[in-house]
Design a protein around this motif. Structure first.
Motif, PDB file in Angstrom:
ATOM      1  N   GLY A  24       0.815  -1.223  -0.089  1.00 37.62           N
ATOM      2  CA  GLY A  24      -0.028   0.012  -0.050  1.00 37.62           C
ATOM      3  C   GLY A  24       0.884   1.312  -0.124  1.00 37.62           C
ATOM      4  N   GLN A  25       0.749   1.867   1.141  1.00 35.12           N
ATOM      5  CA  GLN A  25       1.288   3.478   0.957  1.00 35.12           C
ATOM      6  C   GLN A  25       2.696   3.000   1.464  1.00 35.12           C
ATOM      7  OE1 GLN A  25      -0.508   6.121   3.545  1.00 35.12           O
ATOM      8  NE2 GLN A  25       1.263   7.767   3.115  1.00 35.12           N
ATOM      9  N   SER A  26       3.826   3.424   0.666  1.00 39.03           N
ATOM     10  CA  SER A  26       5.512   3.303   0.933  1.00 39.03           C
ATOM     11  C   SER A  26       6.177   4.404   0.097  1.00 39.03           C
ATOM     12  CB  SER A  26       5.800   1.933   0.702  1.00 39.03           C
ATOM     13  OG  SER A  26       5.514   1.825  -0.831  1.00 39.03           O
ATOM     14  N   LYS A  27       7.405   4.551   0.653  1.00 42.05           N
ATOM     15  CA  LYS A  27       8.122   5.509   0.030  1.00 42.05           C
ATOM     16  C   LYS A  27       9.517   4.733  -0.423  1.00 42.05           C
ATOM     17  CE  LYS A  27       9.884   9.926   0.442  1.00 42.05           C
ATOM     18  NZ  LYS A  27       9.654  11.196   1.046  1.00 42.05           N
ATOM     19  N   LEU A  28       9.332   4.829  -1.831  1.00 37.42           N
ATOM     20  CA  LEU A  28      10.685   4.195  -2.366  1.00 37.42           C
ATOM     21  C   LEU A  28      11.734   5.289  -2.837  1.00 37.42           C
ATOM     22  CD1 LEU A  28      11.762   1.265  -3.590  1.00 37.42           C
ATOM     23  CD2 LEU A  28      10.530   1.838  -5.705  1.00 37.42           C
ATOM     24  N   ALA A  29      12.722   5.373  -2.529  1.00 34.93           N
ATOM     25  CA  ALA A  29      13.684   6.288  -2.729  1.00 34.93           C
ATOM     26  C   ALA A  29      12.831   7.889  -2.824  1.00 34.93           C
ATOM     27  CB  ALA A  29      14.340   6.257  -3.968  1.00 34.93           C
ATOM     28  N   PHE A  30      12.911   8.375  -3.846  1.00 32.41           N
ATOM     29  CA  PHE A  30      12.111   9.558  -3.948  1.00 32.41           C
ATOM     30  C   PHE A  30      10.720   9.818  -4.284  1.00 32.41           C
ATOM     31  CE2 PHE A  30      14.298   9.074  -7.595  1.00 32.41           C
ATOM     32  CZ  PHE A  30      13.393   9.362  -8.826  1.00 32.41           C
ATOM     33  N   ILE A  31       9.974   8.439  -4.806  1.00 29.46           N
ATOM     34  CA  ILE A  31       9.129   8.181  -5.175  1.00 29.46           C
ATOM     35  C   ILE A  31       7.821   7.711  -3.990  1.00 29.46           C
ATOM     36  CG2 ILE A  31       7.625   6.816  -6.896  1.00 29.46           C
ATOM     37  CD1 ILE A  31       9.916   6.518  -8.555  1.00 29.46           C
ATOM     38  N   GLU A  32       6.805   8.352  -3.905  1.00 29.27           N
ATOM     39  CA  GLU A  32       5.945   8.050  -2.715  1.00 29.27           C
ATOM     40  C   GLU A  32       4.733   7.073  -3.473  1.00 29.27           C
ATOM     41  OE1 GLU A  32       3.038   9.536   0.735  1.00 29.27           O
ATOM     42  OE2 GLU A  32       4.717  10.688  -0.060  1.00 29.27           O
ATOM     43  N   ILE A  33       4.334   5.976  -3.083  1.00 38.91           N
ATOM     44  CA  ILE A  33       3.397   5.005  -3.731  1.00 38.91           C
ATOM     45  C   ILE A  33       2.255   5.060  -2.631  1.00 38.91           C
ATOM     46  CG2 ILE A  33       2.867   2.776  -4.548  1.00 38.91           C
ATOM     47  CD1 ILE A  33       5.705   2.135  -5.116  1.00 38.91           C
ATOM     48  N   ASN A  34       1.161   5.629  -3.010  1.00 41.54           N
ATOM     49  CA  ASN A  34       0.030   5.843  -2.462  1.00 41.54           C
ATOM     50  C   ASN A  34      -1.337   5.317  -3.100  1.00 41.54           C
ATOM     51  OD1 ASN A  34      -1.989   6.124  -0.259  1.00 41.54           O
ATOM     52  ND2 ASN A  34      -1.758   8.172  -0.051  1.00 41.54           N
ATOM     53  N   PRO A  35      -1.700   4.142  -3.444  1.00 40.72           N
ATOM     54  CA  PRO A  35      -2.642   3.884  -4.422  1.00 40.72           C
ATOM     55  C   PRO A  35      -4.016   4.028  -3.893  1.00 40.72           C
ATOM     56  CG  PRO A  35      -1.727   1.859  -3.373  1.00 40.72           C
ATOM     57  CD  PRO A  35      -0.818   2.884  -2.958  1.00 40.72           C
ATOM     58  N   GLY A  36      -4.103   4.071  -2.572  1.00 41.28           N
ATOM     59  CA  GLY A  36      -5.657   4.193  -2.204  1.00 41.28           C
ATOM     60  C   GLY A  36      -6.246   2.911  -2.173  1.00 41.28           C
ATOM     61  N   CYS A  37      -7.649   2.795  -1.795  1.00 44.59           N
ATOM     62  CA  CYS A  37      -8.249   1.460  -1.765  1.00 44.59           C
ATOM     63  C   CYS A  37      -8.633   1.098  -3.083  1.00 44.59           C
ATOM     64  CB  CYS A  37      -9.920   1.776  -1.042  1.00 44.59           C
ATOM     65  SG  CYS A  37     -10.511   0.167  -0.996  1.00 44.59           S
ATOM     66  N   PHE A  38      -9.174   1.665  -4.063  1.00 44.81           N
ATOM     67  CA  PHE A  38      -9.457   1.203  -5.264  1.00 44.81           C
ATOM     68  C   PHE A  38      -8.126   0.800  -6.018  1.00 44.81           C
ATOM     69  CE2 PHE A  38      -9.744   2.137  -9.948  1.00 44.81           C
ATOM     70  CZ  PHE A  38     -10.725   1.075 -10.190  1.00 44.81           C
ATOM     71  N   GLY A  39      -7.019   1.494  -5.858  1.00 45.19           N
ATOM     72  CA  GLY A  39      -5.853   1.474  -6.523  1.00 45.19           C
ATOM     73  C   GLY A  39      -5.055   0.239  -5.957  1.00 45.19           C
ATOM     74  N   ARG A  40      -5.144  -0.426  -4.607  1.00 45.19           N
ATOM     75  CA  ARG A  40      -4.956  -1.304  -4.361  1.00 45.19           C
ATOM     76  C   ARG A  40      -5.591  -2.731  -4.717  1.00 45.19           C
ATOM     77  NH1 ARG A  40      -3.319  -0.846   2.134  1.00 45.19           N
ATOM     78  NH2 ARG A  40      -2.758  -3.111   1.734  1.00 45.19           N
ATOM     79  N   ILE A  41      -7.029  -2.792  -4.977  1.00 45.44           N
ATOM     80  CA  ILE A  41      -7.639  -3.607  -5.363  1.00 45.44           C
ATOM     81  C   ILE A  41      -7.308  -3.855  -6.784  1.00 45.44           C
ATOM     82  CG2 ILE A  41     -10.076  -4.177  -6.076  1.00 45.44           C
ATOM     83  CD1 ILE A  41     -10.916  -2.758  -3.380  1.00 45.44           C
ATOM     84  N   LEU A  42      -7.061  -2.842  -7.498  1.00 43.33           N
ATOM     85  CA  LEU A  42      -6.788  -2.787  -9.107  1.00 43.33           C
ATOM     86  C   LEU A  42      -5.463  -3.505  -9.255  1.00 43.33           C
ATOM     87  CD1 LEU A  42      -7.521  -2.140 -11.859  1.00 43.33           C
ATOM     88  CD2 LEU A  42      -6.591   0.038 -11.692  1.00 43.33           C
ATOM     89  N   ALA A  43      -4.509  -3.234  -8.348  1.00 41.86           N
ATOM     90  CA  ALA A  43      -3.204  -3.697  -8.267  1.00 41.86           C
ATOM     91  C   ALA A  43      -3.231  -5.071  -7.995  1.00 41.86           C
ATOM     92  CB  ALA A  43      -2.326  -2.853  -7.365  1.00 41.86           C
ATOM     93  N   LEU A  44      -4.020  -5.633  -7.182  1.00 46.41           N
ATOM     94  CA  LEU A  44      -4.410  -6.911  -6.910  1.00 46.41           C
ATOM     95  C   LEU A  44      -4.656  -7.838  -7.981  1.00 46.41           C
ATOM     96  CD1 LEU A  44      -4.175  -9.228  -4.645  1.00 46.41           C
ATOM     97  CD2 LEU A  44      -6.341  -8.510  -4.157  1.00 46.41           C
ATOM     98  N   PHE A  45      -5.854  -7.017  -8.617  1.00 44.80           N
ATOM     99  CA  PHE A  45      -6.234  -7.825  -9.834  1.00 44.80           C
ATOM    100  C   PHE A  45      -5.397  -7.942 -11.045  1.00 44.80           C
ATOM    101  CE2 PHE A  45      -8.631  -7.429 -14.035  1.00 44.80           C
ATOM    102  CZ  PHE A  45      -9.269  -8.711 -13.715  1.00 44.80           C
ATOM    103  N   ILE A  46      -4.618  -6.858 -11.144  1.00 44.16           N
ATOM    104  CA  ILE A  46      -3.495  -6.965 -12.269  1.00 44.16           C
ATOM    105  C   ILE A  46      -2.668  -7.909 -12.056  1.00 44.16           C
ATOM    106  CG2 ILE A  46      -1.817  -5.560 -13.533  1.00 44.16           C
ATOM    107  CD1 ILE A  46      -3.973  -2.951 -13.270  1.00 44.16           C
ATOM    108  N   GLY A  47      -2.167  -8.005 -10.807  1.00 38.88           N
ATOM    109  CA  GLY A  47      -1.089  -8.728 -10.229  1.00 38.88           C
ATOM    110  C   GLY A  47      -1.263 -10.133 -10.460  1.00 38.88           C
ATOM    111  N   VAL A  48      -2.394 -10.701  -9.866  1.00 40.08           N
ATOM    112  CA  VAL A  48      -3.125 -12.145  -9.927  1.00 40.08           C
ATOM    113  C   VAL A  48      -3.092 -12.460 -11.485  1.00 40.08           C
ATOM    114  CG1 VAL A  48      -5.003 -13.618  -9.432  1.00 40.08           C
ATOM    115  CG2 VAL A  48      -4.059 -11.920  -7.532  1.00 40.08           C
ATOM    116  N   SER A  49      -3.812 -11.511 -12.154  1.00 45.05           N
ATOM    117  CA  SER A  49      -3.844 -11.826 -13.612  1.00 45.05           C
ATOM    118  C   SER A  49      -2.573 -12.203 -14.302  1.00 45.05           C
ATOM    119  CB  SER A  49      -4.636 -10.704 -14.431  1.00 45.05           C
ATOM    120  OG  SER A  49      -6.013 -10.616 -13.942  1.00 45.05           O
ATOM    121  N   SER A  50      -1.560 -11.027 -14.148  1.00 45.47           N
ATOM    122  CA  SER A  50      -0.368 -11.343 -14.530  1.00 45.47           C
ATOM    123  C   SER A  50       0.485 -12.512 -14.263  1.00 45.47           C
ATOM    124  CB  SER A  50       0.608 -10.024 -14.359  1.00 45.47           C
ATOM    125  OG  SER A  50       0.058  -8.842 -14.952  1.00 45.47           O
ATOM    126  N   LEU A  51       0.288 -12.871 -13.054  1.00 50.91           N
ATOM    127  CA  LEU A  51       1.042 -14.119 -12.485  1.00 50.91           C
ATOM    128  C   LEU A  51       0.182 -15.486 -13.156  1.00 50.91           C
ATOM    129  CD1 LEU A  51       1.516 -13.450  -8.666  1.00 50.91           C
ATOM    130  CD2 LEU A  51       3.305 -13.579 -10.559  1.00 50.91           C
TER     131      LEU A  51
END
Length: 90
Positions: A24-51
């Motif tokens: 979810g919310q994290s900081k990677l070097a100078f990039i902050e990742i904050n996908p929110g609830c919908f973004g996390r669900i979308l990332a989960l769907f895309i990740g599972v589909s890709s795998l």
């Protein structure tokens, strides 16, 4: 240097998207990742589909899509009288 095959590309993308969905919310070097609830669900769907695609379980080839379309067309042709009865009965 080795070339990336589509399977390894989808495997890497799947792992990245699953990581985004889980962390979810994290900081990677100078990039902050904050996908929110919908973004996390979308990332989960895309990740599972890709795998699943990388493992060969989920396969969207043209042959499979044509086979699905032909089988659905045949099923509709066989059941057209039942479909008409349902539509006229309403």
């Amino acid at each position: 240097m080795t070339d990336l095959t589509p399977n390894s590309t989808f495997l890497i993308a799947g792992i990245v998207f699953i990581t985004i969905a889980v962390i979810g919310q994290s900081k990677l070097a100078f990039i902050e990742i904050n996908p929110g609830c919908f973004g996390r669900i979308l990332a989960l769907f895309i990740g599972v589909s890709s795998l699943l695609y990388a493992l060969g379980i989920l396969n969207f080839s043209a042959e499979n899509l044509d086979l699905l379309r032909n089988s659905l067309t045949e099923e509709i042709k066989q059941r057209i009288s039942q479909i008409n009865e349902i539509l006229q009965g309403s």
